[in-house]
Scaffold this motif. Structure first.
Motif, PDB file in Angstrom:
ATOM      1  N   TYR A  10       1.028  -1.257  -0.079  1.00  0.00           N
ATOM      2  CA  TYR A  10       0.056  -0.008   0.077  1.00  0.00           C
ATOM      3  C   TYR A  10       0.767   1.276  -0.122  1.00  0.00           C
ATOM      4  O   TYR A  10       1.689   1.434   0.951  1.00  0.00           O
ATOM      5  CB  TYR A  10      -1.026   0.090   1.278  1.00  0.00           C
ATOM      6  CG  TYR A  10      -1.571   1.292   1.496  1.00  0.00           C
ATOM      7  CD1 TYR A  10      -2.373   2.050   0.584  1.00  0.00           C
ATOM      8  CD2 TYR A  10      -1.164   1.997   2.511  1.00  0.00           C
ATOM      9  CE1 TYR A  10      -3.037   3.286   0.845  1.00  0.00           C
ATOM     10  CE2 TYR A  10      -1.777   3.308   2.883  1.00  0.00           C
ATOM     11  CZ  TYR A  10      -2.589   3.802   2.037  1.00  0.00           C
ATOM     12  OH  TYR A  10      -2.944   5.180   2.374  1.00  0.00           O
ATOM     13  N   THR A  42      -5.270   2.962  -2.318  1.00  0.00           N
ATOM     14  CA  THR A  42      -6.154   3.854  -1.351  1.00  0.00           C
ATOM     15  C   THR A  42      -6.558   2.818  -0.287  1.00  0.00           C
ATOM     16  O   THR A  42      -6.295   1.787  -0.324  1.00  0.00           O
ATOM     17  CB  THR A  42      -7.420   4.174  -2.184  1.00  0.00           C
ATOM     18  OG1 THR A  42      -8.070   2.804  -2.426  1.00  0.00           O
ATOM     19  CG2 THR A  42      -7.305   4.934  -3.380  1.00  0.00           C
ATOM     20  N   LEU A  43      -7.017   3.417   0.908  1.00  0.00           N
ATOM     21  CA  LEU A  43      -7.433   2.793   1.936  1.00  0.00           C
ATOM     22  C   LEU A  43      -8.509   1.638   1.623  1.00  0.00           C
ATOM     23  O   LEU A  43      -8.738   0.516   2.035  1.00  0.00           O
ATOM     24  CB  LEU A  43      -7.690   3.631   3.283  1.00  0.00           C
ATOM     25  CG  LEU A  43      -8.407   3.104   4.433  1.00  0.00           C
ATOM     26  CD1 LEU A  43      -7.285   1.934   5.030  1.00  0.00           C
ATOM     27  CD2 LEU A  43      -8.756   4.080   5.593  1.00  0.00           C
ATOM     28  N   ALA A  67      -4.368   8.630   3.812  1.00  0.00           N
ATOM     29  CA  ALA A  67      -4.117   7.649   4.812  1.00  0.00           C
ATOM     30  C   ALA A  67      -2.797   7.234   4.842  1.00  0.00           C
ATOM     31  O   ALA A  67      -2.532   6.350   4.343  1.00  0.00           O
ATOM     32  CB  ALA A  67      -5.481   6.560   4.599  1.00  0.00           C
ATOM     33  N   VAL A  72      -3.410   3.120   8.985  1.00  0.00           N
ATOM     34  CA  VAL A  72      -3.892   2.327   8.418  1.00  0.00           C
ATOM     35  C   VAL A  72      -3.468   0.767   9.057  1.00  0.00           C
ATOM     36  O   VAL A  72      -4.409  -0.017   9.318  1.00  0.00           O
ATOM     37  CB  VAL A  72      -3.435   2.093   6.824  1.00  0.00           C
ATOM     38  CG1 VAL A  72      -3.838   0.646   6.122  1.00  0.00           C
ATOM     39  CG2 VAL A  72      -3.932   3.110   6.074  1.00  0.00           C
ATOM     40  N   GLN A  75      -5.752   0.488  12.353  1.00  0.00           N
ATOM     41  CA  GLN A  75      -6.993   0.274  11.840  1.00  0.00           C
ATOM     42  C   GLN A  75      -7.217  -1.218  11.431  1.00  0.00           C
ATOM     43  O   GLN A  75      -8.180  -1.783  12.026  1.00  0.00           O
ATOM     44  CB  GLN A  75      -7.514   0.988  10.655  1.00  0.00           C
ATOM     45  CG  GLN A  75      -8.974   0.869  10.240  1.00  0.00           C
ATOM     46  CD  GLN A  75      -9.358   1.699   9.179  1.00  0.00           C
ATOM     47  OE1 GLN A  75      -8.705   2.932   8.752  1.00  0.00           O
ATOM     48  NE2 GLN A  75     -10.645   1.687   8.416  1.00  0.00           N
TER      49      GLN A  75
END
Length: 133
Positions: A10, A42-43, A67, A72, A75
């Motif tokens: 990511y 992207t998240l 983000a 991330v 989360q």
């Protein structure tokens, strides 16, 4: 040995994702299966990929926007059942404490050092594949 291992990468920056792919190579260590990369910018793409399953290790860019990889990481550790281990790319070696806060299993500094990244990724893959075997 499994036929392949899947590594989610990511970053909002395509060149950072490319650096990770090139540093890890097709096989980060001789005792591991070849690696397939799943790139996310992207998240929402990260969350979708993790919910679908099959990811063995995540490499998250701590400098990604909007983000960041640290947030991330925290989360997904809270929201994804049996979340894969995370290798966090941090902006400075002094940010290692933030990687700990985010619950990442490993961290390497930007710019990507191919040896450090391959070693850290190989260690996480060994642990994950031994548990999943």
């Amino acid at each position: 040995m499994r036929p392949t291992a899947t590594v989610l990468v990511y970053s909002d920056d395509a060149s950072t994702r490319e650096q990770v792919r090139l540093a890890a190579g097709r096989r980060p260590a001789a005792d591991l299966p070849p690696v397939e990369f799943l790139e996310c910018a992207t998240l929402p793409a990260v969350l979708t990929a993790l919910e679908e399953g099959g990811v063995d290790v995540c490499v998250l860019d701590g400098e990604a926007v909007p983000a960041g990889g640290m947030g991330v990481c925290r989360q997904i550790k809270d929201e994804i059942f049996q979340c894969p281990p995370v290798l966090l790319l941090i902006g400075r070696p002094q940010d290692a404490w933030l990687a700990t806060w985010s619950r990442a299993e490993a961290a390497v500094a930007h710019p990507v050092d191919p040896v450090a990244l391959a070693d850290a990724l190989a260690g996480l893959l060994r642990k994950r594949l031994a548990v999943g075997a």
